[in-house]
Scaffold this motif. Structure first.
Motif, PDB file in Angstrom:
ATOM      1  N   TYR A  74      48.062   8.701   5.967  1.00 49.98           N
ATOM      2  CA  TYR A  74      48.293   8.222   4.370  1.00 49.98           C
ATOM      3  C   TYR A  74      48.353   6.760   4.586  1.00 49.98           C
ATOM      4  O   TYR A  74      48.709   6.220   5.550  1.00 49.98           O
ATOM      5  CB  TYR A  74      49.566   8.837   3.908  1.00 49.98           C
ATOM      6  CG  TYR A  74      49.556  10.370   3.776  1.00 49.98           C
ATOM      7  CD1 TYR A  74      48.245  10.993   3.020  1.00 49.98           C
ATOM      8  CD2 TYR A  74      50.519  11.308   4.146  1.00 49.98           C
ATOM      9  CE1 TYR A  74      48.413  12.449   2.814  1.00 49.98           C
ATOM     10  CE2 TYR A  74      50.587  12.481   3.966  1.00 49.98           C
ATOM     11  CZ  TYR A  74      49.405  13.087   3.221  1.00 49.98           C
ATOM     12  OH  TYR A  74      49.333  14.342   2.746  1.00 49.98           O
TER      13      TYR A  74
ATOM     14  N   MET B  44      52.558   6.183   1.336  1.00 53.51           N
ATOM     15  CA  MET B  44      53.871   6.266   1.858  1.00 53.51           C
ATOM     16  C   MET B  44      55.019   5.747   1.182  1.00 53.51           C
ATOM     17  O   MET B  44      55.972   6.462   1.073  1.00 53.51           O
ATOM     18  CB  MET B  44      53.864   5.879   3.424  1.00 53.51           C
ATOM     19  CG  MET B  44      53.043   6.319   4.516  1.00 53.51           C
ATOM     20  SD  MET B  44      53.628   8.287   4.488  1.00 53.51           S
ATOM     21  CE  MET B  44      55.010   8.186   5.364  1.00 53.51           C
TER      22      MET B  44
ATOM     23  N   PHE C  42      55.690   8.215  -1.549  1.00 56.98           N
ATOM     24  CA  PHE C  42      56.369   9.478  -1.129  1.00 56.98           C
ATOM     25  C   PHE C  42      57.731   9.223  -0.722  1.00 56.98           C
ATOM     26  O   PHE C  42      58.841   9.937  -1.078  1.00 56.98           O
ATOM     27  CB  PHE C  42      55.579   9.842   0.101  1.00 56.98           C
ATOM     28  CG  PHE C  42      56.262  10.973   0.771  1.00 56.98           C
ATOM     29  CD1 PHE C  42      56.253  12.232   0.454  1.00 56.98           C
ATOM     30  CD2 PHE C  42      57.107  10.748   2.215  1.00 56.98           C
ATOM     31  CE1 PHE C  42      56.841  13.386   1.302  1.00 56.98           C
ATOM     32  CE2 PHE C  42      57.628  11.857   2.784  1.00 56.98           C
ATOM     33  CZ  PHE C  42      57.513  12.901   2.180  1.00 56.98           C
TER      34      PHE C  42
ATOM     35  N   GLY D 192      55.310  20.234  -3.107  1.00 58.45           N
ATOM     36  CA  GLY D 192      54.067  20.135  -2.433  1.00 58.45           C
ATOM     37  C   GLY D 192      53.982  18.963  -1.372  1.00 58.45           C
ATOM     38  O   GLY D 192      55.247  18.468  -1.011  1.00 58.45           O
ATOM     39  N   CYS D 193      52.889  18.514  -0.669  1.00 57.06           N
ATOM     40  CA  CYS D 193      52.869  17.672   0.390  1.00 57.06           C
ATOM     41  C   CYS D 193      53.272  16.409  -0.033  1.00 57.06           C
ATOM     42  O   CYS D 193      53.546  15.867  -0.939  1.00 57.06           O
ATOM     43  CB  CYS D 193      51.469  18.026   1.255  1.00 57.06           C
ATOM     44  SG  CYS D 193      50.303  17.383   0.145  1.00 57.06           S
ATOM     45  N   GLY D 194      53.019  15.483   0.972  1.00 61.13           N
ATOM     46  CA  GLY D 194      53.039  13.911   0.704  1.00 61.13           C
ATOM     47  C   GLY D 194      52.231  13.465  -0.339  1.00 61.13           C
ATOM     48  O   GLY D 194      52.430  12.794  -1.128  1.00 61.13           O
ATOM     49  N   ALA D 195      50.761  13.945  -0.171  1.00 60.19           N
ATOM     50  CA  ALA D 195      49.882  13.432  -1.079  1.00 60.19           C
ATOM     51  C   ALA D 195      50.106  14.082  -2.482  1.00 60.19           C
ATOM     52  O   ALA D 195      49.918  13.366  -3.522  1.00 60.19           O
ATOM     53  CB  ALA D 195      48.617  14.111  -0.656  1.00 60.19           C
TER      54      ALA D 195
ATOM     55  N   ILE E 155      53.211  14.505  -3.808  1.00 65.77           N
ATOM     56  CA  ILE E 155      54.432  13.908  -4.290  1.00 65.77           C
ATOM     57  C   ILE E 155      53.656  12.418  -4.732  1.00 65.77           C
ATOM     58  O   ILE E 155      54.398  11.907  -6.059  1.00 65.77           O
ATOM     59  CB  ILE E 155      55.546  13.842  -3.423  1.00 65.77           C
ATOM     60  CG1 ILE E 155      55.949  15.253  -3.352  1.00 65.77           C
ATOM     61  CG2 ILE E 155      56.549  12.756  -3.777  1.00 65.77           C
ATOM     62  CD1 ILE E 155      57.146  15.582  -2.269  1.00 65.77           C
TER      63      ILE E 155
END
Lengths: 398, 145
Positions: free
Chosen positions: B6, B11, B14, B62-65, B67
């Motif tokens: 990412y 980041m 996130f 959800g995942c990092g992306a 969020i």
């Protein structure tokens, strides 16, 4: 702070003694082991012969000539599965639904060529019942391939019982022991295995060397044709330094497993207890009793696996996730993001895509490491729960 | 170069998500899910009498992306006029985040859909038909072409 490395299933830190043993083979002892007529070559030949003996000793193979070296676990598994089937007139294969991709994918590919297979179900703890193997074997069965232990959920299978069934029915039994070797006793004779894979990087060797045990009388068709190295089963110049490292890693494991394994189990159990005491919506995956001594895997309701993994990394805890969302993040499109077949097999709900976290310890992890993970886990989990639209705050158990 | 898959902006959003939480007196709330991976995003809007989005918050599973996309979306919505909010495309979110891996583009699409859903809720609460949002969206697309 130094990162806390809990992704040992992806490869351990090499033992210093392994590295010391390997380095001369990268500097001065560079001869090709196939060059028998001058000392430099002969030296390499003797060194890999010694490594072969060290591997044989660890897995209780009577004859080192039954060991061939390959470059990784995937290669060993492919040589076994494809090699057996190519020479058999029988067309049926038995695997479990939680086998590694290097077993599952070669088998799936063969289905185009007239082969058939049975994928054995596991119970909710990931165990395969030996009876299910017995009843799946039919006249046309050539191969049973079951991993000794699963890298994602840590469950250990009853290989000895399955081996006995295969022996009685005269079926080739391949065991992927990459996750277990160096941590659990392996005895190829007692387990009645026909072929068995191990890999150096999983127990303090260096990357690039693996081995395949091939029982006497077992015939395999080679994947590569070339200069007849490794009994002609795996032609191609041997990776001497990595093989020397694998041998040394086997010697160390043989001598020291009795010391480091109980301590790893103690830390594993402390981590499992600490995590499950903190939250009743944190679920351990895989069998608790029959479990790799270094393996902790879990999923948390309301929280997606990748975000957990990323937060642990932010806190300097390096672990792995079987989450669909991070399994193949470099994929070209979202079709390639699939929930782990291992997690779905043991009933982790795919509809919420809650990936499991795998924390795999090494002999180098300390009590302080585990205490730190237990300290940061609630910080991470509380934060992600607070962000989750599905979470009810009254459920936080302190 | 970012230290992982990412971008630094992803980041940042996130690890320090902006506007995370609920708005008690929100007058537009949209919840959307992504069936392909199970992510869920809930978007809250507080629109004032001048039709300006005064506040926007999110909750996301959800995942990092997912969020980071949610966080960035709330930042981009704040201070915007309601009718301009629909102009926020998933591509604009991706660009603002400094890019997303191809397999994660769907997270930005989910954010765009959450805006639509929240605005439908807003217009419904204003006594209008939710289809007004679809019509506005169609107009915007036509203008863009």
């Amino acid at each position: 702070m130094e990162p806390i490395y809990l992704d040992n299933i992806a490869g351990t830190k090499p033992d210093k003694r392994v590295v010391d043993e390997v380095i001369p083979y990268l500097t001065e002892k560079y001869g090709n082991p196939a060059a028998h007529f001058y000392p430099l070559g002969r030296q390499s030949y003797n060194a890999i012969s010694n490594a072969r003996k060290q591997v044989a000793d660890l897995i209780c193979a009577k004859n080192p000539e039954n060991i061939i070296f390959t470059s990784n676990g995937t290669e060993s598994n492919n040589i076994a599965v494809k090699g057996v089937m190519a020479l058999s007139s029988k067309k049926h294969i038995i695997i479990s639904e939680i086998e590694h991709y290097s077993i599952q994918n070669p088998v799936l590919k063969m289905l185009n060529d007239g082969y058939t297979f049975t994928k054995l179900k596991v119970d909710k703890n990931g165990r395969i019942s030996p009876e299910s193997v017995a009843s799946a074997i039919k006249e046309d069965t050539a191969l049973v391939a079951i991993a000794h232990a699963n890298p994602e959920i840590g469950v250990i299978q009853d290989i000895e019982s399955i081996g006995k069934i295969c022996k009685d029915k005269g079926v080739h039994f391949h065991v992927d022991a990459v996750a277990s070797c160096g941590y659990i006793d392996i005895d190829v004779e007692r387990f009645n295995v026909s072929t068995l894979s191990i890999a150096a990087q999983n127990f303090y060797g260096i990357r690039g060397a693996a081995a395949l045990y091939i029982a006497p009388n077992v015939k395999l068709k080679p994947l590569f044709d070339g200069g007849f190295q490794e009994l002609g089963i795996r032609s191609g110049s041997e990776n001497v330094p990595a093989i020397i490292g694998l041998g040394k890693a086997c010697e160390i494991a043989k001598n020291e497993m009795g010391q480091y394994v109980p301590e790893m189990k103690r830390l594993r159990d402390k981590l499992i207890k600490g995590l499950t005491d903190q939250y009743d919506f944190l679920h351990i995956t895989g069998d608790i009793e029959n479990r790799l001594p270094y393996h902790v895997s879990f999923w948390v309701e309301y929280i997606e696996g990748e975000s957990l993994l990323m937060w642990y990394a932010q806190k300097n805890v390096y672990c792995a996730s079987g989450s669909a969302c991070s399994s193949n993040i470099l994929a070209e499109d979202e079709e390639d993001l699939q929930a782990s077949h291992v997690l779905t097999a043991v009933g982790v709900p795919t509809d919420i895509c809650a990936g499991s976290i795998t924390m795999s310890l090494s002999k180098y992890n300390t009590e302080e490491d585990i205490d730190y993970v237990l300290k940061v886990s609630p910080e991470i989990i509380d934060k992600l729960c607070a962000m989750s639209p599905a979470f009810d705050p009254s459920k936080i158990k302190k | 170069m970012a230290a992982g898959p990412y971008s630094d902006t992803v980041m940042d959003h996130f690890t320090n998500p902006r506007n995370m939480g609920e708005i008690e007196d929100a007058n537009g709330v949209g919840e959307v899910g992504n069936p392909s991976c199970g992510d869920v995003m809930k978007l809250y809007l507080k629109v004032n009498n001048d039709g300006v989005i005064e506040n926007s918050t999110f909750k996301t599973f959800g995942c990092g992306a997912a969020i980071a996309s949610s966080s960035m979306t709330t930042e981009m919505l704040k201070g915007a006029k309601v009718e301009d909010a629909l102009k926020l495309t998933n591509q604009a979110i991706v660009d603002a985040l400094g890019g997303l891996p191809p397999a994660k583009i769907h997270c930005s699409v989910m954010a765009e859909e959450a805006v639509e859903a929240a605005l439908k809720d807003y217009y419904t609460k204003q006594g209008k038909d939710a289809s007004i949002v679809d019509n506005m969206k169609a107009e915007i697309k036509k203008d863009a072409e």
